[in-house]
Scaffold this motif. Structure first.
Motif, PDB file in Angstrom:
ATOM      1  N   ALA A 190       5.631  64.210 101.235  1.00 18.88           N
ATOM      2  CA  ALA A 190       4.960  64.675 100.025  1.00 18.88           C
ATOM      3  C   ALA A 190       5.935  64.943  98.882  1.00 18.88           C
ATOM      4  CB  ALA A 190       4.172  65.940 100.333  1.00 18.88           C
ATOM      5  N   GLN A 191       7.212  64.668  99.098  1.00 17.72           N
ATOM      6  CA  GLN A 191       8.233  64.894  98.068  1.00 17.72           C
ATOM      7  C   GLN A 191       8.293  66.364  97.672  1.00 17.72           C
ATOM      8  OE1 GLN A 191      10.337  62.411  97.008  1.00 17.72           O
ATOM      9  NE2 GLN A 191       9.324  61.233  98.594  1.00 17.72           N
ATOM     10  N   LEU A 192       8.161  67.229  98.633  1.00 15.83           N
ATOM     11  CA  LEU A 192       8.170  68.661  98.310  1.00 15.83           C
ATOM     12  C   LEU A 192       9.401  69.374  98.861  1.00 15.83           C
ATOM     13  CD1 LEU A 192       4.426  69.653  98.747  1.00 15.83           C
ATOM     14  CD2 LEU A 192       5.719  69.351  96.650  1.00 15.83           C
TER      15      LEU A 192
ATOM     16  N   ARG B  22       4.075  61.058  89.797  1.00 18.30           N
ATOM     17  CA  ARG B  22       3.389  62.347  89.797  1.00 18.30           C
ATOM     18  C   ARG B  22       1.892  62.156  89.763  1.00 18.30           C
ATOM     19  NH1 ARG B  22       4.780  65.929  85.050  1.00 18.30           N
ATOM     20  NH2 ARG B  22       2.560  66.322  85.194  1.00 18.30           N
TER      21      ARG B  22
ATOM     22  N   LEU C 222       0.668  60.722  93.197  1.00 18.40           N
ATOM     23  CA  LEU C 222       0.622  61.734  94.245  1.00 18.40           C
ATOM     24  C   LEU C 222      -0.440  62.782  93.941  1.00 18.40           C
ATOM     25  CD1 LEU C 222       4.400  62.281  95.035  1.00 18.40           C
ATOM     26  CD2 LEU C 222       2.725  60.935  96.282  1.00 18.40           C
ATOM     27  N   GLY C 223      -0.558  63.147  92.669  1.00 16.24           N
ATOM     28  CA  GLY C 223      -1.506  64.177  92.286  1.00 16.24           C
ATOM     29  C   GLY C 223      -2.941  63.757  92.554  1.00 16.24           C
TER      30      GLY C 223
ATOM     31  N   MET D 189      -2.758  61.884  97.065  1.00 14.74           N
ATOM     32  CA  MET D 189      -2.257  62.533  98.269  1.00 14.74           C
ATOM     33  C   MET D 189      -2.672  64.006  98.238  1.00 14.74           C
ATOM     34  SD  MET D 189       1.639  63.055  99.621  1.00 14.74           S
ATOM     35  CE  MET D 189       2.113  61.348  99.820  1.00 14.74           C
TER      36      MET D 189
ATOM     37  N   ILE E 149      -6.537  70.086  88.696  1.00 15.24           N
ATOM     38  CA  ILE E 149      -6.118  68.735  89.082  1.00 15.24           C
ATOM     39  C   ILE E 149      -6.769  67.698  88.195  1.00 15.24           C
ATOM     40  CG2 ILE E 149      -6.297  67.017  90.908  1.00 15.24           C
ATOM     41  CD1 ILE E 149      -5.740  69.083  92.887  1.00 15.24           C
TER      42      ILE E 149
ATOM     43  N   ARG F 201      -8.049  68.134  85.313  1.00 16.42           N
ATOM     44  CA  ARG F 201      -7.658  68.270  83.906  1.00 16.42           C
ATOM     45  C   ARG F 201      -6.277  67.674  83.675  1.00 16.42           C
ATOM     46  NH1 ARG F 201      -8.086  74.044  82.044  1.00 16.42           N
ATOM     47  NH2 ARG F 201      -7.382  73.048  80.135  1.00 16.42           N
ATOM     48  N   VAL F 202      -5.380  67.921  84.609  1.00 15.53           N
ATOM     49  CA  VAL F 202      -4.018  67.447  84.405  1.00 15.53           C
ATOM     50  C   VAL F 202      -3.893  65.952  84.672  1.00 15.53           C
ATOM     51  CG1 VAL F 202      -1.672  67.584  85.290  1.00 15.53           C
ATOM     52  CG2 VAL F 202      -2.960  69.665  84.848  1.00 15.53           C
ATOM     53  N   HIS F 203      -4.485  65.498  85.786  1.00 19.46           N
ATOM     54  CA  HIS F 203      -4.226  64.111  86.174  1.00 19.46           C
ATOM     55  C   HIS F 203      -5.302  63.136  85.729  1.00 19.46           C
ATOM     56  CE1 HIS F 203      -0.767  65.331  88.391  1.00 19.46           C
ATOM     57  NE2 HIS F 203      -1.459  66.139  89.163  1.00 19.46           N
TER      58      HIS F 203
ATOM     59  N   ARG G  33       3.927  76.393  96.155  1.00 16.19           N
ATOM     60  CA  ARG G  33       4.041  75.119  96.858  1.00 16.19           C
ATOM     61  C   ARG G  33       2.756  74.303  96.650  1.00 16.19           C
ATOM     62  NH1 ARG G  33       4.477  75.502 103.160  1.00 16.19           N
ATOM     63  NH2 ARG G  33       2.421  76.284 102.701  1.00 16.19           N
TER      64      ARG G  33
ATOM     65  N   ARG H 185       2.878  72.783  93.399  1.00 16.51           N
ATOM     66  CA  ARG H 185       3.760  71.616  93.387  1.00 16.51           C
ATOM     67  C   ARG H 185       3.079  70.442  94.066  1.00 16.51           C
ATOM     68  NH1 ARG H 185       8.861  71.428  95.472  1.00 16.51           N
ATOM     69  NH2 ARG H 185       8.547  73.068  97.011  1.00 16.51           N
ATOM     70  N   ALA H 186       2.325  70.753  95.134  1.00 10.77           N
ATOM     71  CA  ALA H 186       1.610  69.687  95.828  1.00 10.77           C
ATOM     72  C   ALA H 186       0.535  69.090  94.934  1.00 10.77           C
ATOM     73  CB  ALA H 186       0.982  70.223  97.105  1.00 10.77           C
ATOM     74  N   LYS H 187       0.089  69.862  93.938  1.00  9.13           N
ATOM     75  CA  LYS H 187      -0.881  69.334  92.985  1.00  9.13           C
ATOM     76  C   LYS H 187      -0.189  68.487  91.926  1.00  9.13           C
ATOM     77  CE  LYS H 187      -4.021  72.553  91.604  1.00  9.13           C
ATOM     78  NZ  LYS H 187      -4.375  73.957  91.300  1.00  9.13           N
ATOM     79  N   ARG H 188       1.135  68.410  92.021  1.00 10.01           N
ATOM     80  CA  ARG H 188       1.922  67.584  91.101  1.00 10.01           C
ATOM     81  C   ARG H 188       1.764  68.048  89.667  1.00 10.01           C
ATOM     82  NH1 ARG H 188       4.595  65.741  95.340  1.00 10.01           N
ATOM     83  NH2 ARG H 188       3.003  65.632  96.940  1.00 10.01           N
ATOM     84  N   LEU H 189       1.772  69.335  89.460  1.00 11.01           N
ATOM     85  CA  LEU H 189       1.743  69.824  88.095  1.00 11.01           C
ATOM     86  C   LEU H 189       3.160  69.736  87.548  1.00 11.01           C
ATOM     87  CD1 LEU H 189      -0.464  72.943  88.776  1.00 11.01           C
ATOM     88  CD2 LEU H 189      -1.174  70.654  88.112  1.00 11.01           C
TER      89      LEU H 189
ATOM     90  N   ARG I 295       4.132  73.790  83.825  1.00 16.25           N
ATOM     91  CA  ARG I 295       2.835  74.321  84.224  1.00 16.25           C
ATOM     92  C   ARG I 295       2.974  75.179  85.475  1.00 16.25           C
ATOM     93  NH1 ARG I 295      -2.120  72.200  82.127  1.00 16.25           N
ATOM     94  NH2 ARG I 295      -3.796  73.293  83.191  1.00 16.25           N
TER      95      ARG I 295
END
Ligand code: SF4
Lengths: 674, 331
Positions: free
Chosen positions: A352-354, A381, A384-385, A388, A412, A414-416, B230, B233-237, B241
């Motif tokens: 997940a690139q975390l 971004r 993945l947003g 995934m 989610i 709103r941003v993506h 986390r 971050r997983a939401k890819r913000l 943000r």
């Protein structure tokens, strides 16, 4: 003395204590050495500016201000200590009142203290200064009383913390008086934080006292402390700034000395030094890292959702994931099992690139045809947003407590997806409905704390469904939930997977759970995949570790009273270097090869072709074990292991299970199952 | 869905926590009233707790017995205590805080003319320290996460400890020395136009800003490790943000209690700073009043300061409840 040594072990401690020592030396010796000189008038130099003779100049009577500043140390420190002692004493009395006088009076005292604490110390100080009158004695009382509430509150918290401990309860049950318990058991146990606070308190008393004297409310002439000297110096700041600044500098120094000493004591006793990973050299981990295998991807539309090749995760000084590879087809459910520390969660986070620095990820991860990079740009971004979704173990803490559930889902979209606030909110409500949360309109407007654990986890899944997920990574999604709720959440994941054709990576320590929900299972051990097996073939698992895990799963036939089966021993620490098979120390089949050469993942032993009644293997195996292999294939229609195994002795039968050892300390047991 | 249900659930975000709010409001009001009563009673009791005759000590040994008697009479000090208390409360309700002994002006009038000067100082200093400290705390936290940026970490820790340990009146003296005495840039004192605000506000703000930025950093560091960050971050913000939208509100909630203490501390600190800068506010008033033993005036100013502090504390609690609704339930 021992504690002193502990404080002196840090540079902070040495610095702070030497500063404080200097202040005390001055307090003791300055009046003896310069007391007379400081009150000597020099009529030739009234109000003189600084000179070689008078470093800081002279006052209106021609007295040397530098010497007066030094001499004033004693009075300043003494008064500050006096006020501190008064405040601390009163504070302890008030703070331990509940322990000493019982609940009812105690509650009253606590309430009173809470009200007083709300007022700033300086204000209380002025109040008491009015009552006790202007002057040094009045000021000592004023500052001491004003400091008491804060100290009382601290003391009360500390006492409450110790009061429920076993030895205190025991002593109380034994019929000891409250005072005995307080002085014998409670106070000694909170001595360290009290000392810290008293030291820091002495610092602020000194500052406050200087403030009062500076205002003219503290020390009165002809006596003088630093505050008084500053008061006299301020009027002449244009003519001789040093007259005010020199005592000011000493005030700062002394205040800092007390504060830092308190801090140093606090560190020496409470705070542990943070992990050694900070200092570990980067060289260690680069050496252990391999160059990622070249991945020659034909640039066609990928059939798989995810392709992971030789994934490695390293932290300074350890390599918890050491080469994991697998593919994932659309809609496929893959389970990753292993004991804690096997690297399964890190594998999920890495995909997940975390993983964040200082952690480092190597290897190839291709998601929906896009190679993922830790510093991936806007495209990655967005991908993945939207595609995934992740679910973590603890639903209680995975939502932002300060924001509404609906908002957190809507974010989610709103941003993506560029939705406006309203549309995103509607989508969030719809997704909450999709994960079977009743009354989603109302629920969306609530905060996480108003949700139960199971509901939160469902909302988390709903969050993953805001866009159009292709992969769901669920890391122990049900471990922290009630058993009944666990099934609901897993069922929900299943149905989501079916309806939306989402691939799933289910990470768990629970082999049965994974076997029930997944088509394929990766068994991880010490950062590597040791067996890659279809869930249907678990019965013919070929890696000794997998089979021991299976043996440890309680079945209906298992006597519930017998202790849970365990595999004795524990995984090697990811920071240790070892050669050979990581499982060797715990493996009943381990021999010299195992201990010297690490087995790689290879295809499982082909199943026995039942129609021809001929073993499809044998030549590569030792004859002594051959006979045993023949039994493996079983009857027609039995499960077929089409996966991979990393073991020199894959498929060989284990000796009678080495199980059940109650005497092992808990942490060496690798418990499996529920 | 019926209209009623709709009204109860849809659209109105507040309805979910409305019950918590009512309970919170009731409890908080109760708390405020008790504190207010304690404050008023303490202010009243102050004069009676002073050993000896406050009027005699105020007017001095040379004052005639007659003058002392009339003053006592005027102040109502000869009445029985409960009656005095009653009159005191009555006065408070009608805005009558008594007469200043020295200036013979109504205390309420003096306080009213001086109040604005002090409030301006405290509020602008508070605003300044928040505006400076929060971004610094956040930035340092983000840069020093998980053992990164050791040099920044040490430098920040050292600077903030030293700045936070210098009492504000000393900062004032140092600032005066630098900007007024040496550089002749700013006025040394008084309240004469905008430039005269700079030094007092700065001296009030520096210490609290240093402490606040440390707290914000610590809170931010712990929040940044939280599971929900986390999740974010997983939401890819974007990093902005995540840090400002998800981490900061939680970090600030935790820092807010301190912020409140800070602001009420600032209100009190004006006492010292006003003296340094000869600022015509409540602080210099109360110091003078204590020195000349003008007790009714002291009483009045103590009341105003106390109310200011109570107001600040209440506002902080309300703000905290809005930012973090859990706190209304938990406390
Ligand atoms: S390689 Fe050897 S030690 Fe490792 S699992 Fe296989 S048999 Fe056991």
């Amino acid at each position: 003395m021992d504690s002193l040594k502990r404080v002196l072990r840090t540079p902070l401690g040495v610095g702070a204590l030497s500063m404080l020592g200097l202040v005390f030396l001055l307090a003791i010796f300055a009046p003896l050495l310069w007391g007379e000189a400081a009150s000597e008038t020099d009529t030739a130099h009234l109000l003189a500016p600084p000179s070689a003779e008078h470093w800081v100049g002279t006052d209106s009577l021609g007295r040397d201000l530098w010497l007066r500043t030094l001499v004033a140390t004693r009075l300043t420190v003494l008064l500050a200590l006096g006020a501190t002692a008064l405040g601390v004493l009163l504070g302890i009395l008030l703070g331990s009142a509940p322990a000493l006088l019982g609940r009812r009076i105690g509650r009253f005292v606590t309430a009173a203290v809470n009200i007083l604490v709300a007022f700033p110390g300086l204000l209380l100080c002025l109040f008491f200064a009015v009552i006790f009158g202007v002057g040094e004695v009045g000021a000592v009382f004023a500052i001491g009383l004003a400091g008491a509430p804060t100290f009382a509150r601290l003391c009360h918290t500390l006492v409450a913390g110790v009061q429920e401990r076993d030895f205190v309860t025991a002593s109380r049950i034994a019929g000891r008086s409250r005072a005995y318990v307080l002085f014998k058991h409670i106070l000694p146990n909170i001595a360290e934080p009290l000392v810290v606070q008293a030291t820091i308190g002495a610092g602020s008393c000194l500052l406050t006292f200087s403030g009062l004297s500076f205002l003219g409310l503290g020390v009165q002439s002809p006596a003088f402390d630093w505050g008084r000297l500053m008061n006299e110096g301020l009027n002449r700041i244009y003519l001789n700034p040093l007259a005010a600044l020199a005592p000011g500098l000493l005030v700062i120094t002394a205040g800092l000395a007390f504060n830092l000493t308190g801090e140093a004591i606090a560190r020496a006793f409470n705070v542990e030094t943070s992990g050694s990973w900070v200092t570990a050299t980067a060289a260690a981990r680069t050496a252990a890292r391999k160059v990622p295998a070249a991945f020659s991807a034909a640039n066609t539309v990928p059939r798989e959702v995810l392709r992971v090749t030789d994934l490695q995760v390293g932290f300074p000084g350890s390599n918890p994931v050491r080469g994991v590879s697998f593919d994932l087809r659309p809609g496929e459910a893959l389970g990753i099992v292993g004991e804690s520390g096997a690297g399964k969660s890190l594998t999920g986070l890495a995909i997940a690139q975390l993983i964040e620095p200082p952690g480092q990820v190597d290897g190839e991860i291709t998601f929906l045809g896009m190679p993922l990079r830790p510093d991936g740009g806007e495209d990655q971004r967005k991908l993945l947003g939207t595609s995934m979704a992740l679910i973590f173990q603890d639903p209680m803490s995975s939502f932002n407590p300060a924001r509404r559930i609906g908002e957190q889902l809507a974010e989610i979209s709103r941003v993506h997806q560029g939705m406006n606030r309203r549309a995103a909110w509607e989508r969030a409500v719809d997704r909450l409905r999709a994960v079977r949360i009743s009354d989603p309109q109302r629920r969306a407007g609530q905060h996480p704390f108003e949700f139960s654990g199971g509901m939160r986890q469902r909302a988390m899944i709903g969050m993953g469904l805001m866009a159009a997920p292709k992969l769901l990574i669920a890391d122990e999604p049900t471990t922290s939930l009630d058993v009944t709720v666990q099934q609901q959440v897993l069922d929900l994941i299943d149905s989501v997977r079916e309806e939306e054709q989402v691939a799933l990576i289910l990470i768990s320590h629970d082999l049965t759970l994974v076997a029930e929900r997944c088509e394929r299972i990766l068994v991880m051990y010490a950062g590597r995949v040791v067996e890659d097996i279809p869930a249907s073939a678990l019965a013919v698992a070929q890696h000794p570790y997998t089979r021991l895990l299976l043996a440890a799963v309680p079945t209906l036939a298992t006597d519930l009273d017998s202790p849970l089966a365990v595999i004795p021993g524990s995984q090697p620490d990811p920071s240790t270097q070892f050669s050979g098979c990581a499982f060797a120390p715990r493996c009943p089949l381990a021999d010299d090869i195992c201990r010297t050469r690490e087995p790689l993942l290879r295809n499982a032993i082909p199943p026995i072709d039942d129609t021809r009644k001929k073993p499809g293997l044998g030549i590569t195996l030792k004859t002594s074990r051959m006979r045993l292999e023949l039994n493996l294939g079983g009857k027609p229609g039995s499960p077929v292991h089409t996966g991979q195994v990393a073991c020199w002795h894959k498929g060989e039968p284990l000796p009678a299970p080495t199980l059940i050892d109650d005497d092992l300390p808990d942490e060496t047991l690798a418990g499996v199952g529920r | 869905m019926s209209a009623l249900e709709n009204a109860a659930s849809g659209g109105d975000f507040l309805s979910a926590g409305a019950r918590h709010w009512v309970r919170f409001a009731l409890r908080r009001t109760g708390q405020l009233l008790v504190s207010l009563w304690v404050l008023i009673t303490a202010a009243f009791a102050m004069i009676h707790l002073i050993p000896g005759d406050p009027v005699r000590s105020s007017l001095g040994l040379t004052a005639s017995q007659e003058l002392v008697e009339t003053t006592r009479q005027n102040l109502g000090l000869n009445d029985p205590l409960p009656l005095q208390y009653w009159h005191f409360l009555q006065g408070l309700v009608t805005g009558d805080l008594g007469m200043s002994i020295t200036s013979r002006l109504p205390v309420a009038e003096i306080v009213a003319t001086r109040f604005a000067a002090t409030a301006q100082l405290a509020l602008s200093a508070f605003a300044l320290s928040v505006v400076v400290a929060v971004p610094i705390g956040v930035a340092v936290a983000v840069r020093t996460r998980q053992g990164r940026g050791r040099v920044l970490d040490l430098g920040f820790a050292g600077t903030s400890v030293v700045l936070g340990s210098i009492p504000d009146f000393l900062i004032g003296v140092i600032l005066v020395w630098i900007f007024s005495v040496s550089l002749h840039l700013l006025p040394v004192g008084g309240r004469t136009g905008l430039s005269s605000y700079i030094l007092p506000v700065l001296s009030l703000a520096v210490g609290p800003a240093a402490i606040l930025s440390r707290i914000v950093r610590v809170e931010m560091l712990s929040v940044l490790e939280a599971d929900y960050v986390r999740t974010a971050r997983a939401k890819r913000l974007s990093a902005t943000r995540i840090h400002l939208g998800h981490a900061l509100p939680n970090a600030v909630t935790a820092s807010l209690t301190l912020g409140g203490l800070m602001l009420s501390g600032m209100v009190a600190a004006t006492v010292l700073v006003e003296t340094v800068f000869a600022w015509p506010g409540l602080g210099s008033t109360i110091v003078q009043a204590i020195l000349v033993k003008d007790y009714p005036l002291v009483q009045g100013v103590v009341l105003v300061y106390g109310c200011g502090v109570l107001l600040v504390n209440t506002l902080v609690d309300v703000a905290m409840t809005i930012l973090d609704p859990r706190s209304a339930v938990i406390r």
